[in-house]
Design an enzyme around this catalytic site. Structure first.
Site, PDB file in Angstrom:
ATOM      1  CB  CYS A 147      -0.978  -0.019   1.174  1.00 22.96           C
ATOM      2  SG  CYS A 147      -2.313   1.202   1.002  1.00 22.96           S
ATOM      3  CG  ASP A 201      -5.820   2.181   7.793  1.00 19.18           C
ATOM      4  OD1 ASP A 201      -4.976   1.550   7.139  1.00 19.18           O
ATOM      5  OD2 ASP A 201      -6.367   3.224   7.389  1.00 19.18           O
TER       6      ASP A 201
HETATM    7  C1  RUB Z   1      -4.042   3.128   3.445  1.00 22.05           C
HETATM    8  C2  RUB Z   1      -3.305   2.148   4.286  1.00 22.05           C
HETATM    9  C3  RUB Z   1      -2.035   2.646   4.930  1.00 22.05           C
HETATM   10  C4  RUB Z   1      -2.367   3.156   6.337  1.00 22.05           C
HETATM   11  C5  RUB Z   1      -1.202   3.908   6.964  1.00 22.05           C
HETATM   12  O1  RUB Z   1      -5.299   2.651   3.019  1.00 22.05           O
HETATM   13  O2  RUB Z   1      -3.716   1.054   4.518  1.00 22.05           O
HETATM   14  O3  RUB Z   1      -1.116   1.607   5.055  1.00 22.05           O
HETATM   15  O4  RUB Z   1      -3.482   4.027   6.284  1.00 22.05           O
HETATM   16  O5  RUB Z   1      -0.916   5.056   6.203  1.00 22.05           O
HETATM   17  P1  RUB Z   1      -6.222   3.573   2.087  1.00 22.05           P
HETATM   18  P2  RUB Z   1      -0.062   6.269   6.821  1.00 22.05           P
HETATM   19  O6  RUB Z   1      -5.459   3.871   0.853  1.00 22.05           O
HETATM   20  O7  RUB Z   1      -7.443   2.737   1.861  1.00 22.05           O
HETATM   21  O8  RUB Z   1      -6.537   4.819   2.888  1.00 22.05           O
HETATM   22  O9  RUB Z   1       1.208   5.676   7.345  1.00 22.05           O
HETATM   23  O10 RUB Z   1       0.130   7.209   5.685  1.00 22.05           O
HETATM   24  O11 RUB Z   1      -0.878   6.856   7.935  1.00 22.05           O
END
Ligand code: RUB
Length: 314
Positions: free
Chosen positions: A133, A202
């Site tokens: 991701c 998340d």
């Molecule tokens: C994003 C996702 C990221 C976490 C952490 O999912 O799973 O790994 O949110 O992100 P989506 P960060 O694209 O569905 O929002 O480290 O930027 O907080």
């Protein structure tokens, strides 16, 4: 369209995405809203801000960072009022809200940077990492190691269906990092050549389980099998107070159109859960702004968060 509505739509359509970014964008929307709200009394101002926060909260259900970012901001409504009459009190609340939201945004940006500092220490010169991701926290850790002069490589999973892996490879390549885009089903194949895995979060539960993008738990399983350390990058506002009381984390299910056009597949059902849960036993450490903790340490982070935010309602 006002910033509140624009941000709410941006989060639900995923124009604004990633747990940290969602939280900061929501705090900023609340701050801008606070600047404009007209209220006759402190109570009306409080009510309007609460409604705005609830509207933002309803945009995506899984990332607890959204709720915690809003709660941190709403702490601004708790300030001591001068008691000089309604309008002075409204202005005091307005300033309180703006300052609290601003403090959260600065804290969040600082936490991502501190986390990068801690996590990057685990990366040695010549190491190869894997990620899935697009996590600003995980990307931060990897780019910090690169900035420190370590020669590193990264395998980035594409992340079907929304392909956030493409954002990750662009960010890493722009930073000058040797990055290879792989399809999600190639994670096990490339794990053999991987030294460390870094993923985002998340939500982290009080029990140390991690909710992150769908496919994360499969990467964790592959890492476990290949004895590759698996690290989760999660600032403290990604830990869930609700899980202390036994609540389960809601896993967002999105539209089938993200996978394929259902009209091309008559009689076919589609399943599109966009997050999954990696059990604590597959996680070597959770990297927070305060340092690396074992997943069993999640309980203490949640307790501290609860002490900080428990008197704020949403
Ligand atoms: C994003 C996702 C990221 C976490 C952490 O999912 O799973 O790994 O949110 O992100 P989506 P960060 O694209 O569905 O929002 O480290 O930027 O907080």
């Amino acid at each position: 369209m006002n910033i509140l509505e624009d941000t709410a739509q941006g989060i639900s359509s995923m124009r604004i995405r990633g747990a940290g970014r969602i939280a900061r964008a929501a705090a900023e929307a609340l701050m801008e809203h606070a600047k404009l709200v007209e209220a006759e009394s402190p109570e009306e101002f409080r009510q309007t801000m609460l409604e705005a926060a609830r509207h933002l909260l309803a945009t995506r259900p899984t990332a607890v960072s959204l709720k915690n970012g809003l709660l941190h901001s709403l702490k601004g409504l708790k300030i001591q009022l001068p008691g000089d009459g309604a309008s002075a009190d409204v202005e005091a609340l307005r300033t309180g809200m703006i300052e609290a939201a601003d403090r959260f945004i600065a804290f969040s940006n600082g936490a991502v940077a501190a986390l990068a500092e801690h996590g990057s220490k685990r990366i040695k010169d010549g190491f190869t990492m894997m990620t899935i991701c697009n996590s600003s926290a995980a990307v931060g850790v990897i780019t910090k190691a690169h900035r420190d002069g370590k020669k590193i490589k990264v395998y980035a999973c594409e992340t079907r269906p929304k392909r956030q892996g493409l954002i990750t490879v662009r960010e890493l390549a722009a930073a000058g990092i040797d990055v290879t885009l792989i399809v999600d089903s190639a994670a096990r194949t490339y794990m053999k050549q991987t030294d460390l895995v870094f993923v985002g979060a998340d939500t982290v539960t009080a029990q140390g389980n991690v909710v992150n993008k769908i496919g994360t738990s499969q990467v964790a399983l592959c890492a476990q099998e290949a004895r590759v350390p698996f690290f989760v990058c999660a600032e403290s506002y990604k830990f869930s107070m609700d899980t202390l009381e036994g609540d389960l984390v809601e896993i967002e299910e999105r539209e089938p159109e993200e996978i394929a056009d259902p009209s091309d597949f008559p009689g076919v059902k589609f399943g599109n859960p966009v997050f999954d849960i990696t059990p604590a036993k597959y996680i070597n450490a959770i990297i927070t702004e305060s340092g690396l903790i074992p997943p069993q340490g999640a309980y203490d982070v949640v307790k501290t968060l609860k002490e900080e935010l428990d008197d704020t309602q949403l």
